[in-house]
Design a protein around this motif. Sequence first.
Motif, PDB file in Angstrom:
ATOM      1  N   GLU A   1     119.176   4.928  74.683  1.00 18.29           N
ATOM      2  CA  GLU A   1     119.374   4.427  73.324  1.00 18.29           C
ATOM      3  C   GLU A   1     120.032   3.053  73.353  1.00 18.29           C
ATOM      4  OE1 GLU A   1     119.969   8.925  71.604  1.00 18.29           O
ATOM      5  OE2 GLU A   1     121.618   7.505  71.498  1.00 18.29           O
TER       6      GLU A   1
ATOM      7  N   TYR B   1      99.638   4.710  77.009  1.00 18.57           N
ATOM      8  CA  TYR B   1      98.640   5.517  77.713  1.00 18.57           C
ATOM      9  C   TYR B   1      97.307   4.850  77.938  1.00 18.57           C
ATOM     10  CZ  TYR B   1     101.947   9.246  77.697  1.00 18.57           C
ATOM     11  OH  TYR B   1     103.057   9.982  77.948  1.00 18.57           O
TER      12      TYR B   1
ATOM     13  N   ASN C   1     118.857  15.167  75.238  1.00 14.06           N
ATOM     14  CA  ASN C   1     119.683  14.025  74.859  1.00 14.06           C
ATOM     15  C   ASN C   1     121.017  14.555  74.349  1.00 14.06           C
ATOM     16  OD1 ASN C   1     120.695  11.616  74.060  1.00 14.06           O
ATOM     17  ND2 ASN C   1     119.210  11.260  72.412  1.00 14.06           N
TER      18      ASN C   1
ATOM     19  N   PRO D   1     130.160   8.771  73.312  1.00 15.36           N
ATOM     20  CA  PRO D   1     128.964   9.396  73.875  1.00 15.36           C
ATOM     21  C   PRO D   1     127.781   8.435  73.816  1.00 15.36           C
ATOM     22  CG  PRO D   1     129.459  10.305  71.716  1.00 15.36           C
ATOM     23  CD  PRO D   1     130.545   9.332  72.033  1.00 15.36           C
TER      24      PRO D   1
ATOM     25  N   ARG E   1     109.423  15.993  70.463  1.00 16.08           N
ATOM     26  CA  ARG E   1     110.013  16.860  69.438  1.00 16.08           C
ATOM     27  C   ARG E   1     109.053  18.001  69.128  1.00 16.08           C
ATOM     28  NH1 ARG E   1     109.251  13.720  63.725  1.00 16.08           N
ATOM     29  NH2 ARG E   1     109.276  15.829  62.942  1.00 16.08           N
TER      30      ARG E   1
ATOM     31  N   GLN F   1     116.430  15.402  80.687  1.00 15.85           N
ATOM     32  CA  GLN F   1     115.160  14.687  80.569  1.00 15.85           C
ATOM     33  C   GLN F   1     114.599  14.437  81.959  1.00 15.85           C
ATOM     34  OE1 GLN F   1     114.807  12.157  77.358  1.00 15.85           O
ATOM     35  NE2 GLN F   1     112.663  12.590  77.725  1.00 15.85           N
TER      36      GLN F   1
ATOM     37  N   THR G   1     106.962  20.235  66.353  1.00 18.22           N
ATOM     38  CA  THR G   1     106.498  20.440  64.988  1.00 18.22           C
ATOM     39  C   THR G   1     105.988  21.868  64.925  1.00 18.22           C
ATOM     40  OG1 THR G   1     104.350  19.547  65.614  1.00 18.22           O
ATOM     41  CG2 THR G   1     105.858  18.052  64.507  1.00 18.22           C
TER      42      THR G   1
ATOM     43  N   PRO H   1     102.348   6.692  70.780  1.00 16.78           N
ATOM     44  CA  PRO H   1     102.447   6.035  72.076  1.00 16.78           C
ATOM     45  C   PRO H   1     101.121   5.863  72.811  1.00 16.78           C
ATOM     46  CG  PRO H   1     103.147   8.313  72.275  1.00 16.78           C
ATOM     47  CD  PRO H   1     102.808   8.093  70.839  1.00 16.78           C
TER      48      PRO H   1
ATOM     49  N   THR I   1     124.033  13.732  74.226  1.00 17.19           N
ATOM     50  CA  THR I   1     125.061  12.956  73.539  1.00 17.19           C
ATOM     51  C   THR I   1     124.687  12.623  72.106  1.00 17.19           C
ATOM     52  OG1 THR I   1     124.033  11.018  74.508  1.00 17.19           O
ATOM     53  CG2 THR I   1     125.984  11.890  75.609  1.00 17.19           C
ATOM     54  N   ALA I   2     123.485  12.968  71.717  1.00 15.17           N
ATOM     55  CA  ALA I   2     123.041  12.555  70.380  1.00 15.17           C
ATOM     56  C   ALA I   2     123.869  13.218  69.291  1.00 15.17           C
ATOM     57  CB  ALA I   2     121.568  12.874  70.194  1.00 15.17           C
TER      58      ALA I   2
ATOM     59  N   PRO J   1     108.796   7.765  72.338  1.00 17.07           N
ATOM     60  CA  PRO J   1     109.865   8.766  72.275  1.00 17.07           C
ATOM     61  C   PRO J   1     110.580   8.965  73.610  1.00 17.07           C
ATOM     62  CG  PRO J   1     107.710   9.783  72.075  1.00 17.07           C
ATOM     63  CD  PRO J   1     107.499   8.313  71.993  1.00 17.07           C
TER      64      PRO J   1
ATOM     65  N   ASP K   1     131.109  13.807  64.575  1.00 19.09           N
ATOM     66  CA  ASP K   1     131.215  12.706  63.611  1.00 19.09           C
ATOM     67  C   ASP K   1     131.254  13.201  62.162  1.00 19.09           C
ATOM     68  OD1 ASP K   1     128.633  13.494  63.168  1.00 19.09           O
ATOM     69  OD2 ASP K   1     127.714  11.762  64.124  1.00 19.09           O
TER      70      ASP K   1
ATOM     71  N   VAL L   1     128.732  12.568  84.154  1.00 15.68           N
ATOM     72  CA  VAL L   1     128.013  11.621  83.299  1.00 15.68           C
ATOM     73  C   VAL L   1     127.428  10.532  84.191  1.00 15.68           C
ATOM     74  CG1 VAL L   1     128.228   9.965  81.445  1.00 15.68           C
ATOM     75  CG2 VAL L   1     129.578  12.055  81.406  1.00 15.68           C
TER      76      VAL L   1
ATOM     77  N   PRO M   1     131.527  14.607  75.281  1.00 10.88           N
ATOM     78  CA  PRO M   1     130.147  14.316  75.708  1.00 10.88           C
ATOM     79  C   PRO M   1     130.007  14.322  77.215  1.00 10.88           C
ATOM     80  CG  PRO M   1     131.247  12.307  75.037  1.00 10.88           C
ATOM     81  CD  PRO M   1     132.224  13.416  74.800  1.00 10.88           C
TER      82      PRO M   1
ATOM     83  N   GLN N   1     102.964  16.542  75.609  1.00 13.92           N
ATOM     84  CA  GLN N   1     103.474  15.970  76.844  1.00 13.92           C
ATOM     85  C   GLN N   1     103.224  14.469  76.905  1.00 13.92           C
ATOM     86  OE1 GLN N   1     102.332  19.446  79.567  1.00 13.92           O
ATOM     87  NE2 GLN N   1     102.474  17.675  80.923  1.00 13.92           N
ATOM     88  N   ASP N   2     102.268  13.987  76.110  1.00 11.10           N
ATOM     89  CA  ASP N   2     101.946  12.561  76.229  1.00 11.10           C
ATOM     90  C   ASP N   2     101.816  11.892  74.864  1.00 11.10           C
ATOM     91  OD1 ASP N   2      99.350  13.729  75.672  1.00 11.10           O
ATOM     92  OD2 ASP N   2      99.144  14.032  77.839  1.00 11.10           O
ATOM     93  N   VAL N   3     100.601  11.856  74.307  1.00 15.39           N
ATOM     94  CA  VAL N   3     100.389  11.120  73.069  1.00 15.39           C
ATOM     95  C   VAL N   3     100.391  12.091  71.893  1.00 15.39           C
ATOM     96  CG1 VAL N   3      99.052   9.399  74.295  1.00 15.39           C
ATOM     97  CG2 VAL N   3      97.872  11.277  73.180  1.00 15.39           C
TER      98      VAL N   3
ATOM     99  N   ASN O   1     123.882   7.412  75.257  1.00 16.46           N
ATOM    100  CA  ASN O   1     122.673   7.664  76.025  1.00 16.46           C
ATOM    101  C   ASN O   1     122.122   6.299  76.438  1.00 16.46           C
ATOM    102  OD1 ASN O   1     120.069   8.065  76.877  1.00 16.46           O
ATOM    103  ND2 ASN O   1     119.643   9.665  75.370  1.00 16.46           N
TER     104      ASN O   1
ATOM    105  N   LEU P   1     103.653  16.074  68.291  1.00 14.57           N
ATOM    106  CA  LEU P   1     104.243  14.811  68.735  1.00 14.57           C
ATOM    107  C   LEU P   1     104.951  14.981  70.062  1.00 14.57           C
ATOM    108  CD1 LEU P   1     105.769  14.144  65.276  1.00 14.57           C
ATOM    109  CD2 LEU P   1     104.098  12.651  66.313  1.00 14.57           C
ATOM    110  N   PRO P   2     104.977  13.926  70.870  1.00 17.10           N
ATOM    111  CA  PRO P   2     105.803  13.965  72.065  1.00 17.10           C
ATOM    112  C   PRO P   2     107.272  13.840  71.665  1.00 17.10           C
ATOM    113  CG  PRO P   2     104.799  11.800  71.827  1.00 17.10           C
ATOM    114  CD  PRO P   2     104.245  12.659  70.734  1.00 17.10           C
TER     115      PRO P   2
END
Lengths: 240, 332, 548
Positions: free
Chosen positions: A166, C155, B270, A161, B160, B287, B162, C150, B272-273, C239, B253, B331, B281, B139-141, A163, B157-158
């Motif tokens: 990455e 930006y 993502n 797999p 992810r 994205q 929180t 970032p 395949t992570a 990211p 894994d 894929v 996969p 969305q950005d910084v 990406n 954070l972009p």
Amino acid sequence: MSDSPVTAGSVTTMEHEAHNPALLHHFSDAQQQKNAASLGMWLFLVTEIMFFGGMFCAYLVYRVAHFNSFAAASQQLSIGMGAFNTAVLIVSSVTVVLAVKAAEAGKRKLLVGYLVVTVLLGMTFLVVKGFEYREKFERHHVPGPTFKFTDTFDDNGKQIPVNPKEAELFFSLYFAMTGMHALHMIIGCGLFSVLAIFAWKGHYSPGYFTPIENAGLYWHLVDIIWIYLFPLLYLISRHS
Amino acid sequence: MSKFLPLWPDSASTMSGQVDALYIYLLLVAGIMTALIFISVTVLAIKYRRVAGREATQIEGSTILEIGWSIIPFFVMLTFFIWGAVIYFKERTPPADSTEVYVVAKQWMWKIEHMEGQREINELHVPVGQNVKLIMTSQDVIHSFFVPAFRIKQDVLPGRYTTLWFKATVPGRYHLFCAEYCGTMHSGMGGDIVVMEPQDYAQWMAGGATAPLQETGKELFAQLGCATCHRFDVQGRGPNLTAIYNKPVLLEDGRTVIADENYVRESILNPTAKIVSGFKPVMPTFQGIVTDEQLNALVAYVKSLAQPTPGSAGLQNQPAASPDQPQNMQVQ
Amino acid sequence: MASTAVTANQAPKLNYLNNGHSLKSWLLTTDHKRIAILYLISVTTFFFLGGFFAMLIRLELLTPQGDLMQADTYNKVFTMHGMIMVFFFLIPVVPAVLGNFLVPLMIGAKDLAFPRINLLSWYLYVVGGLLISHVMLTGGVDTGWTFYSPFSTEYTNTKIVEAGLAAFVAGFSSIFTGLNFIVTIHRMRAPGLTWNRLPLFIWANYATSIIMILGTPVVAITIILVAVERLFHLGIFDPRLGGDPLLFQHLFWFYSHPAVYIMILPSMGVISELITCFSRKRVFGYNFIALSSIAIAVIGFLVWAHHMFVAGISLYAAMIFSFLTFFVGVPSAVKVFNWTATLYKGSITYATPMLYAFGFMGLFTIGGLTGLFLATLGIDVHVTDTYFVVAHFHYVMVGGVLMGYLGGMHFWWPKISGRMYPEGWAKLSALLVFVGFNLTFFPQFILGYVGMPRRYWQYPPEFQVLNVLSTAGSSVLAMGYLLPMIYFLWSLKYGPIAEANPWHAAGLEWKTTSPPPTFNFDETPVVTWEAYNYDEIPDKELEAPVVR
């Protein structure tokens, strides 16, 4: 990097015999000067380790985070060329050691010879590295808009797999780390070329060859960094 | 809070009193220490000022004193640490019964989406006495969600999620600030937290709501063709998503992860992570295909599947997306 | 160097200042004292430049609306203030000016171990300075001195790469200074000058140098990675390309937290010298002060993530870093206690350097204690990224570093220039600095706790009164800083000639003439006494005009 007295152009070989013109005014004796230069070099190497340490840290973080993609991307590197280069560098470290021995024994021609061989080995490394980089360009493995990564099968035909983003990150780190290492190799080759010229002119004697020693230390460090880069970049997927 | 010379911020959440108590404790200790140093220096400087005929008395030092003034402050500091860590732990652990609100930050605004489908910009309405959990992304910084009256702050954070939670205690209008520098109008990226009595809140919520967030997510789930693989009746090419939220997932894994919001988000963007054990996969990345708001809706939907509600039970009979529509499932 | 010889015999003894007057004799000098002067001039220039930006910030914040300048301009102004003050003033100021001048003198050496590398350091500093000036004149940067990705990598459209390069080059200046100091302190000490006889200023600079050579390379590579990411769109921190912006913060703070100890440690060393001299006493707990410097340097490397408690690191990582941070509080506290104890049974004079030392102890105590607030997790969540943090680090950086630096400048000015400064004016300026400083920064603690975030161009109107107080204080502070600049220059020509040892201080630097000859000592001193042997320097010498 050491504060070598290489600019003492007016000093003749005759005076070398009389007293040590390499002794700078602010040192009390030659031993103090040598110790200072040597400690200075070791400290400089520490800064180099910290410098590469930042990149190794980034590499380790992402390797853990994106293990599969890194393994797949790693397989696209040429182990043959990497291993050849590793051998070249190890041999060059030997010739550097021999050069220092020759300087210690006062064998001028032998010293120059070993320095030249070292430079040639260093250049061999860089040329091979150049071929590797060219291959990356041809296969669109250079990060950027043209980046492509489609090799998602391992040697056993099992799908990994991956990406592509990455994998691109892997190649970003590959280029950053090997590029920074290559830059150090270029500096090292230049350094040894200059030292070879000075050695030919007879600047060094058994009583004074600190620049050779310190440049040798630098070269060994650059070697050792490669010794870490090779398994981390080329061999990580080979353990299973 | 005095509008002319504010010396203390408004206190409007269950956390603010606790933080204030610790702050006052620290102020007391720091005040005593500062006074001790200032008074000692002043007294010694005056008492031992140079006078003709009096010489200084040489003193080498005292190991006992050194050990004393190393260890005693350290133990005092330990009390800071423990008390501070307890509060931090509470701040970072949202209660299970929290109402969830999704927050998307961008240069330079806060976009808020309630589970009921209400959307707001630079304003967040919440009822008094209700635990509210914010699930935030940028969305950005990097931005930072800061409500001084609640004594809470969390970077946004972009890439992810929180989270942050609070329970408002006093109705009113409180500042919302962006606390992480984010560019030109960083200082303009603020707004208000409007804390309302529950009945006022219900009234506000009743006006102009669209579909609940998980319903939007459910539609997207169908539109994007997720249901072709993630089936709820038989084993599809992807894992069955019923009741996976907040449960441990065994990966290909060998690792085990908790399927929290960030895991669901990552699996969409993502795929395949982190491959679930026993699956291939094959899922493409979304994205760039889904916006952060749509992603929130999808996450909200997957989370809703874990709750035994009639709405999600009905899904099992939901027909999959039309198979003849090209769904971009290879894929790339 | 001896080409431009001093003409007549009535001229004072040949010293490092009159040994050559040509521009070349300065720009190509390898004399550590002349390089210190070069640094003094360049660092002072950048201090006033950074101070100018500080005044612009304070003027903008007089009113809640953003009315003096545009938001973008304001962002560039505080970024330039931060970058100049951190990289071009606070980090080099004490080591490169006072350290360069004093390290060889204090250990009885003729020069630093690598004089040419020392000169190279200064040139690197100048190149970095020119680069940052170029950035400033051609558009500036607007990321804050922290360059968080970032925003910095993707930006902003300002001159990140050039500004990063400036910091990178200045960083190497600092690496070479640190390397030079460590080798010099190890290898060049005068006979008899054992480690436990070293002045505490030397210990402090030694600890500082360790941080310089271990930390600076990490920020150097981080800056390179940011530049490379920006130029070639590699995804190392972004990211969207698989990178992690928190990694940037980790790498950045791994250097930039220890960097605050690069700034404060040498000033602490200065304070140890001042307090002993003006109390006529051996320092209380020599070993503990010396080792606390090393302890700060080592522990300082283990606490960086306390800048990231709300950044999205895990709960447990935050707890560990909070816990470790309290350890670094201990050696700092030990220093303050020992200085206070040194005053006990001393014979204290209130000369200007001592006033600065008192000021340092007060301000550093407040700065250090508020640091504990920030290490405390529950409090940090509320006050981080607010004016509380701004006030805290200005108490340490400005209250601490500058107080130590100015105290040291007054103390060693006779040695550096051969002239005495006017004591009355100096006392006035010390008072202005202390009062102005507190008026500027104390209101910011309150502002922070009531919730005003930092880096704000406009703010809610209820914060205005505190901001006005702060701006008022900053104008007093500015006067306090301008005064020494004027009377130091004045004293070069009109100040009374200084003796070799006007303070009757211990320390090898006072055993040579003022100003010292080019090679520092006519013959290498042999040390047979402990540091700060004030009992062996008779009190009757103190009849000399120490207090004016």
